[in-house]
Design a protein around this motif. Sequence first.
Motif, PDB file in Angstrom:
ATOM      1  N   THR A 143      32.366  39.193  51.159  1.00 50.49           N
ATOM      2  CA  THR A 143      32.034  38.723  49.809  1.00 50.49           C
ATOM      3  C   THR A 143      31.485  37.319  49.806  1.00 50.49           C
ATOM      4  O   THR A 143      31.192  36.751  48.766  1.00 50.49           O
ATOM      5  N   SER A 144      31.370  36.718  50.987  1.00 46.44           N
ATOM      6  CA  SER A 144      30.867  35.350  51.058  1.00 46.44           C
ATOM      7  C   SER A 144      29.375  35.329  50.783  1.00 46.44           C
ATOM      8  O   SER A 144      28.690  36.344  50.815  1.00 46.44           O
ATOM      9  N   GLN A 145      28.865  34.165  50.501  1.00 51.34           N
ATOM     10  CA  GLN A 145      27.429  33.997  50.208  1.00 51.34           C
ATOM     11  C   GLN A 145      26.612  34.404  51.415  1.00 51.34           C
ATOM     12  O   GLN A 145      26.932  34.056  52.545  1.00 51.34           O
ATOM     13  N   PRO A 146      25.538  35.197  51.226  1.00 47.29           N
ATOM     14  CA  PRO A 146      24.728  35.645  52.349  1.00 47.29           C
ATOM     15  C   PRO A 146      24.081  34.474  53.063  1.00 47.29           C
ATOM     16  O   PRO A 146      23.653  33.501  52.441  1.00 47.29           O
ATOM     17  N   MET A 147      24.043  34.612  54.391  1.00 44.54           N
ATOM     18  CA  MET A 147      23.473  33.552  55.201  1.00 44.54           C
ATOM     19  C   MET A 147      21.956  33.694  55.217  1.00 44.54           C
ATOM     20  O   MET A 147      21.422  34.768  55.446  1.00 44.54           O
ATOM     21  N   ILE A 148      21.225  32.596  54.980  1.00 42.91           N
ATOM     22  CA  ILE A 148      19.773  32.564  55.043  1.00 42.91           C
ATOM     23  C   ILE A 148      19.377  31.569  56.106  1.00 42.91           C
ATOM     24  O   ILE A 148      19.821  30.416  56.090  1.00 42.91           O
ATOM     25  N   LEU A 149      18.568  32.019  57.042  1.00 45.61           N
ATOM     26  CA  LEU A 149      18.129  31.144  58.117  1.00 45.61           C
ATOM     27  C   LEU A 149      17.217  30.053  57.570  1.00 45.61           C
ATOM     28  O   LEU A 149      16.566  30.196  56.551  1.00 45.61           O
ATOM     29  N   SER A 150      17.157  28.976  58.300  1.00 46.39           N
ATOM     30  CA  SER A 150      16.345  27.835  57.888  1.00 46.39           C
ATOM     31  C   SER A 150      14.878  28.181  57.948  1.00 46.39           C
ATOM     32  O   SER A 150      14.441  29.051  58.707  1.00 46.39           O
ATOM     33  N   GLY A 151      14.071  27.479  57.176  1.00 47.48           N
ATOM     34  CA  GLY A 151      12.631  27.685  57.167  1.00 47.48           C
ATOM     35  C   GLY A 151      11.890  26.678  57.994  1.00 47.48           C
ATOM     36  O   GLY A 151      10.654  26.602  57.927  1.00 47.48           O
ATOM     37  N   ARG A 152      12.600  25.880  58.804  1.00 47.58           N
ATOM     38  CA  ARG A 152      11.926  24.824  59.553  1.00 47.58           C
ATOM     39  C   ARG A 152      10.959  25.368  60.597  1.00 47.58           C
ATOM     40  O   ARG A 152       9.944  24.747  60.879  1.00 47.58           O
ATOM     41  N   SER A 153      11.241  26.516  61.176  1.00 53.41           N
ATOM     42  CA  SER A 153      10.343  27.072  62.195  1.00 53.41           C
ATOM     43  C   SER A 153       9.435  28.157  61.636  1.00 53.41           C
ATOM     44  O   SER A 153       8.818  28.907  62.396  1.00 53.41           O
ATOM     45  N   VAL A 154       9.396  28.241  60.343  1.00 52.96           N
ATOM     46  CA  VAL A 154       8.619  29.317  59.694  1.00 52.96           C
ATOM     47  C   VAL A 154       7.333  28.733  59.118  1.00 52.96           C
ATOM     48  O   VAL A 154       7.350  27.663  58.492  1.00 52.96           O
ATOM     49  N   ILE A 155       6.234  29.473  59.335  1.00 53.26           N
ATOM     50  CA  ILE A 155       4.930  29.091  58.775  1.00 53.26           C
ATOM     51  C   ILE A 155       4.484  30.225  57.857  1.00 53.26           C
ATOM     52  O   ILE A 155       4.420  31.394  58.280  1.00 53.26           O
ATOM     53  N   ALA A 156       4.200  29.881  56.644  1.00 52.71           N
ATOM     54  CA  ALA A 156       3.687  30.866  55.689  1.00 52.71           C
ATOM     55  C   ALA A 156       2.187  30.671  55.532  1.00 52.71           C
ATOM     56  O   ALA A 156       1.737  29.586  55.128  1.00 52.71           O
ATOM     57  N   VAL A 157       1.408  31.686  55.902  1.00 48.86           N
ATOM     58  CA  VAL A 157      -0.054  31.665  55.745  1.00 48.86           C
ATOM     59  C   VAL A 157      -0.354  32.498  54.507  1.00 48.86           C
ATOM     60  O   VAL A 157      -0.243  33.732  54.526  1.00 48.86           O
ATOM     61  N   LEU A 158      -0.741  31.825  53.430  1.00 51.64           N
ATOM     62  CA  LEU A 158      -0.902  32.475  52.140  1.00 51.64           C
ATOM     63  C   LEU A 158      -2.332  32.357  51.645  1.00 51.64           C
ATOM     64  O   LEU A 158      -3.035  31.402  51.967  1.00 51.64           O
ATOM     65  N   GLY A 159      -2.712  33.336  50.859  1.00 53.06           N
ATOM     66  CA  GLY A 159      -4.052  33.316  50.288  1.00 53.06           C
ATOM     67  C   GLY A 159      -4.439  34.702  49.804  1.00 53.06           C
ATOM     68  O   GLY A 159      -3.737  35.693  50.039  1.00 53.06           O
TER      69      GLY A 159
END
Length: 1011
Positions: free
Chosen positions: A4-20
């Motif tokens: 029931t604990s809050q779901p763990m979300i990994l950090s976005g520091r190593s993530v690159i979002a290519v959007l368009g």
Amino acid sequence: MYLTSQPMILSGRSVIAVLGPTNTGKTHYAIERMIAHGSGMIGLPLRLLAREVYTRLVERVGANNVALITGEEKITPPKAKYSVCTVEALPRETKVAFVAIDEIQLAGDLERGHIFTDRLLNLRGREETLLLGSGTMKPILQQLLPGITVIERPRLSQLFYAGEKKITRLPQRTAIVAFSADEVYSIAELIRRQRGGAAVVLGALSPRTRNAQVGLYQSGDVEYLVATDAIGMGLNLDVDHVAFAQDRKFDGYQFRNLNAGELGQIAGRAGRHLKDGTFGVTGRVDPFDPELVERLQAHNFDAVKVLQWRTPHFDFSSIANLLRSLDAPPRVPGLARALPAIDQQALEFLARYPEVQDLANTPERVSLLWDACALPDYRRITPAQHADLILTLYSDLARHGTVNADFMAEQVRRSDRTDGEIDTLSARIAQIRTWTYVSNRPGWLADPTHWQEKTREIEDRLSDALHERLTKRFVDRRTSVLMKRLRENAMLEAEISVNGDVFVEGHHVGQLSGFRFTPISGTEGPDAKAVQTAAQKALGLEFEARAARLHASGNNDIALGSDGLVRWLGDPVARLVGSDHVMRPRVILLADEQLTGNARDHVVARIERFVNHHISTILKPLDDLSRAEDLQGLSKGLAFQLVESLGILFRRDVTEEVKSLDQDARASMRRYGVRFGAYHIFMPTLLKPAPAELITLLWALKNDGLDKPGFGELIPVLAAGRTSVVTDPSFERNFYKLAGFRFLGKRAVRIDILERLADLIRPLLQWKPGSGARPDGAYDGRRFTTTTAMLSILGATPDDMEEILKGLGYRADAVKPEEAAAFLAAESGEKTADAAAVIEDATEADTAKEDAPAEQEAASTDTTVAAPAADLLVTPDAPAEPKPVLLWRPGGRNDNQRPVRQGERRNNGGNQAARTEQKTEGQREAGARDGAPREDRRRDGGHNGKPRDRDGQRDKTAPRGDRNDRGPRKDRDTKPAQPQRFEAKPPRKEKPVDPDSPFAKLAALKEQMKK
């Protein structure tokens, strides 16, 4: 246990979002980045797109280094460094250096969004993680993944709104978008009929079939693609224009309008790389409003505010706990609990079954049940039916560890058939995809490799069959190669077979008949026009060659049909239309515009020469008469009328002209084949089938009679030798005359046969009581009865004969059989007491005659058979009370007057007055002195007493008088001279003097001097 604990979300520091927006090269960029690492994994939204990326990677790094993992297909080389997966097949954890997830905006999708959300929040590469998607994901990604690097890429080309266009007017290289299979198929059918063909792409198709259809479009075999929104999910297509045929879709829960972001995702498929694209609407879709158009062109869409989420932590302690864990809400802003997906719906159904509750009694069994519920619903059946299939599989897995092999074999066997149409094959593909998925689940089958190969083979075979059916139904392969060659501006090779079939590049494109090219059906639209243009260019030389051959051909190669068409070697090349001169119809050439110049002139001249020759040959007597230069005055005028009437005149219509002709004028006309008959002025040679058919055609051309009832139907009767025929009231009356028949009420009689009837009647009217042997049928010199010879030549019954004689103007007097027999007996020198025996014999003879077959009675023959006198006196219907005998005499009516009815009472004075007053042309046709024609009054003893015909010629068919009946010559010479008998004659009518004839003037002067 469920956490029931809050779901763990990994950090976005190593993530690159290519959007368009679309056409920014995001997928290409991800591939380049992945192969730059030693290992990598990319998740794609569609199995079809995964296949496309897999193929591109194989081309770059080799098949041994690339794995393909989807729910239905696994290609896993032992040393594969790179994996291409569907998002559902991506693992939740991995050790590869590079991870990419494409089309991440689908995380907001109500049906599949929670899968994308889970992977982008929890799956990371060791060295690099790329998230690819729409610019609308930027705010939510920055909110959920702090520290994420966002790279926005502009579109490589521009997108413009092209407005509304009909489907049949859409430009080439167009993708037409609809959201139901029925709509896709109906549009593809229309495109095939109007534009030659279209490829179809639907989400329900197998990847192999969709790839084949896309390949058909990409190769240029077809210029149109009809698809669902599946093309919006990263498919790289050479599309110039996107047309929306629908703007509403069913999202699995309800029908709704597409939002601007979804429309932009699909419209963005128009234009590739640096080439601009357009979008618009078609069909029943209303034009987009200006605000929406501006947003689509600027790629300005509402940002995604929440992502669909479902817990990644499941409580397998019991089914109830598992269901409760699935209902857990998210505890992070920006996430929304997803609606129950197919797997959760199936679990809810199965949880109600006692059998399932008994089997799922351990966490391992509950976990196994959840794995079974993940079976995709490829068949699109109801949740309850889908749950029943899962129950069957789960029961085998829980009890035996594997799915029953016999059950698996039976299910696979049912799908292993390639017959049927599109819907049937699609259903079988959905069925086999289910078992392909089962075969790829680890541990579900005892021999998974066998079943993987088996199901893959069947699916490929069904996919190929479906592609074939789709191509056959929606693509005109006959023109696909032609379209490609035309776009390449290549010289097309054309060929014309001996029977006129036209082939361009080996494909049958039409038929050449004469000088007209007819494209085969189903070729419309600009593409078809291009094909026809290519064919016409190839036909130019053929037209000139044919024109030369026709100009040099003989008359045997050309024919004029009864429909007015002129045919050359069987093909129509011209048609005739009426003109001012009935025997000179105009020629209308049947040829395409490509036949021009001297070639066209030569064809027209040759056809006109043939038509004139044909008419002058078949109708030579009529043509010669029209050109006669030795006819002058009245004879020339009569000849003109005869030509205008196409060879037949009723004598009653030209009575005065004929009377005014002298013997020389008549002789000159006879030299041209004209016969002066008792009822007609005609040319016997024109009564043959060929001239009669041509005469009928010429009249019909001049009088618009080709469509009138009866046209051409009397010629076969004439050709069969019929002398008379029952008339049809619906036929055009003139057609009887043109075919050589005289219309006489219920029966029409051939004109020459009527003249032979006149030859039989003439001696009967000339006989006088006491003058010698009585001809059969003669009565008292003024009246006659019908004879067997008359019936025979007319092929008519006595009732028909009555109609015919009335139509010719004769009148009937009815006398009792006893009176007729008494008169005959008295004339024959017999006693009156013998009359009863005559009547009795006549009654028996007539009874036998009525019993004879009708065919024998109406048979046509040229032989004159004498009939017993008794046959002519009594009718057989009532032997006890015989019918009155009809005695015919020249009447006083014409064809338009009412016939005198049988049994009509007359007094002697009244009869005489009526005969005196009713001297009409009907009497002149049949009568003369005491009913004999004036011209036939003369009986020349120097010619053996033979009567003459209407022209003064001896009647060779009339019977000679018996020399013995006239007594020895000596007795005749010694007889005292009989006083000559004179009759009052009407004053001779002065003949009109032809002012142009000096001979006529001289003859008139001599007559005055005699007086």
